[in-house]
Design an enzyme around this catalytic site. Structure first.
Site, PDB file in Angstrom:
ATOM      1  N   ARG A   1      43.875  42.424  46.747  1.00  0.00           N
ATOM      2  CA  ARG A   1      44.968  41.812  45.971  1.00  0.00           C
ATOM      3  C   ARG A   1      46.405  42.602  46.352  1.00  0.00           C
ATOM      4  O   ARG A   1      47.258  41.824  46.672  1.00  0.00           O
ATOM      5  CB  ARG A   1      44.772  41.989  44.401  1.00  0.00           C
ATOM      6  CG  ARG A   1      43.441  41.163  44.013  1.00  0.00           C
ATOM      7  CD  ARG A   1      43.154  41.459  42.544  1.00  0.00           C
ATOM      8  NE  ARG A   1      42.658  43.032  42.745  1.00  0.00           N
ATOM      9  CZ  ARG A   1      42.275  43.384  41.335  1.00  0.00           C
ATOM     10  NH1 ARG A   1      42.245  42.915  40.300  1.00  0.00           N
ATOM     11  NH2 ARG A   1      41.802  44.838  41.432  1.00  0.00           N
TER      12      ARG A   1
ATOM     13  N   ASP B   1      42.341  47.475  48.083  1.00  0.00           N
ATOM     14  CA  ASP B   1      42.328  46.475  47.192  1.00  0.00           C
ATOM     15  C   ASP B   1      42.992  45.299  47.813  1.00  0.00           C
ATOM     16  O   ASP B   1      44.217  45.229  48.248  1.00  0.00           O
ATOM     17  CB  ASP B   1      43.139  46.802  45.853  1.00  0.00           C
ATOM     18  CG  ASP B   1      43.051  45.946  44.869  1.00  0.00           C
ATOM     19  OD1 ASP B   1      43.023  44.444  45.162  1.00  0.00           O
ATOM     20  OD2 ASP B   1      42.787  46.297  43.578  1.00  0.00           O
TER      21      ASP B   1
ATOM     22  N   ASP C   1      17.755  48.450  49.751  1.00  0.00           N
ATOM     23  CA  ASP C   1      19.061  47.652  49.940  1.00  0.00           C
ATOM     24  C   ASP C   1      18.937  46.441  50.958  1.00  0.00           C
ATOM     25  O   ASP C   1      19.795  45.642  51.320  1.00  0.00           O
ATOM     26  CB  ASP C   1      20.405  48.385  50.145  1.00  0.00           C
ATOM     27  CG  ASP C   1      21.545  47.847  49.952  1.00  0.00           C
ATOM     28  OD1 ASP C   1      21.715  46.815  49.047  1.00  0.00           O
ATOM     29  OD2 ASP C   1      22.782  47.895  50.420  1.00  0.00           O
TER      30      ASP C   1
END
Length: 399
Positions: free
Chosen positions: A284, A282, A153
């Site tokens: 949103r 989240d 990664d």
């Protein structure tokens, strides 16, 4: 039936209580299986959701007692659907290695050395490495003879061009543990920088903001990484959905003393960030709740934005200027509000974006800069495509 005109890879994402299998033909995902844990009668059970290339989902009417059985079930499902068989075998199984250390800055075909290095990596990744080890062993058992590859990664970030790889710790400690600012989200940065070069939009001094559930930022000079926000682990750097981001190291030490190392890391890794301050992981929901007057959500949003703006300013100062900014990953690609908030702080640097500008999905990128502004791009990332490219290069080099 899959046409055997390109390599077929199974990309594995092993979590502490989940397993995701994504089957690719070239860069096209043709089927994915997601095994997740549920509580049933006081015991942990696992269920599976199958997602086809057209987006349709189907839950298998069966439960498993452990994730170890997921591999054999995955093999059965892929063979039943005709995705893999003797005529169209797997070319490789790719496992993202969420682990630090010099060994894991490269991609490796798994052997005994891999497991030795993973055991060492448990020091800094006690929550992630056990799942990786489980996944590697089960992959080899379920698909004998198929190359299993650990995908770094940080491979795209650990280049000689990096100027911020060291920690100011005693040499004997660095030597003993191999600590370094390896960075993360390298597959995303590798893919996006590749797209930048393909599109002919490379600028001398650029910053790519990878903003998703996990958030990081990398500065590039002449297309090569110079500075990045994450360090030995993804806890360093920007505040994320559930991660603290950079905090006073003493806090981590005190938490470890009180709760033990694993629990302290779990708190900082999975119970902090937006979730701790704003009550949701989240973005949103954070934005919606902030607009309705939720003070915690508003504070979390402001902390998130201020952290990103601060790092952009720091990296620009280190490079002696900034010619372009790129947004990628879920929040970076989709959230107009987040982009507007960040860029509203940067007009003094010569950046201004068009009101309401968004990604052109058909093209996979958009320059959302207003007239007279330095370029501001949204570029869709594709971490799996980058991993598949690198795995293909590794396997081709062995032929």
């Amino acid at each position: 039936m899959v046409a055997n005109n390109t390599k077929i890879f199974l990309v594995l994402n092993s979590g502490s209580s989940s397993e995701k299998f994504s089957l690719y033909e070239g860069e096209d995902e043709i089927c994915s299986l997601y095994f997740e844990g549920i509580e049933e009668g006081g015991k942990k059970k696992f269920i599976c959701t199958v997602t086809k290339a057209d987006g349709t989902e189907e839950k298998i009417n069966k439960k498993w007692d452990s994730l170890d059985n997921a591999f054999l079930e995955a093999k059965t499902i892929f063979e039943k659907e005709g995705f893999i068989n003797e005529a169209h075998p797997l070319d490789g199984i790719l496992v993202r290695a969420v682990a630090a250390g010099k060994y894991f800055t490269k991609n490796h075909i798994v052997d005994a050395k891999t497991f030795e290095e993973l055991e060492k990596a448990k020091v800094t990744f006690p929550l992630h490495v056990p799942g990786t080890i489980r996944g590697l062993k089960n992959a080899a058992k379920a698909f004998p003879g198929v190359p299993v590859i650990t995908m770094s990664d940080s491979e795209a970030l650990t280049r000689p061009s990096r100027k911020d790889t060291d920690y100011a710790l005693p040499k004997e400690i660095i030597d003993e543990y191999g600590f370094g600012r390896w960075g993360a989200h390298g597959s995303s940065y590798g893919y996006v920088m590749g797209r930048i070069k393909e599109l002919g939009i490379l600028k001398k001094k650029m910053i790519i903001c990878h903003l998703g559930s996990g958030c990081s930022m990398t500065a590039f000079e002449d297309g090569e990484p110079a500075y990045t926000t994450m360090g030995e682990t993804p806890l360093e750097g920007l505040m994320c959905s559930t991660r603290t981001g950079t905090i006073d190291a003493t806090i981590g030490a005190l938490l470890a003393e009180k709760y033990g190392v694993n629990r302290a890391i779990e708190i900082m890794m999975k119970e902090s960030g937006l979730l701790a301050i704003g009550g949701s992981n989240d973005m949103r929901e954070i934005i919606a709740n902030a607009e309705e007057g939720d003070e915690g959500a508003a504070k979390a949003y402001d902390m998130f934005i201020e952290g990103i703006v601060g790092k952009i300013g720091e990296f620009a100062a280190r490079m002696g200027g900034l010619d372009a900014i790129v947004f990628t990953a879920t929040i970076g690609e989709r959230s107009i509000a987040v982009r507007n908030s960040i860029m509203s702080h940067l007009e003094f640097m010569g950046f201004k974006i068009k009101t309401g500008a968004s990604l052109d999905k058909s093209a996979g990128y958009t320059n959302i800069a207003d007239e007279g502004s330095k370029p501001v791009y949204i570029i869709q990332t594709n971490e799996a495509a980058y991993m598949i490219k690198k795995a293909s290069e590794l396997l081709d080099g062995m032929e």
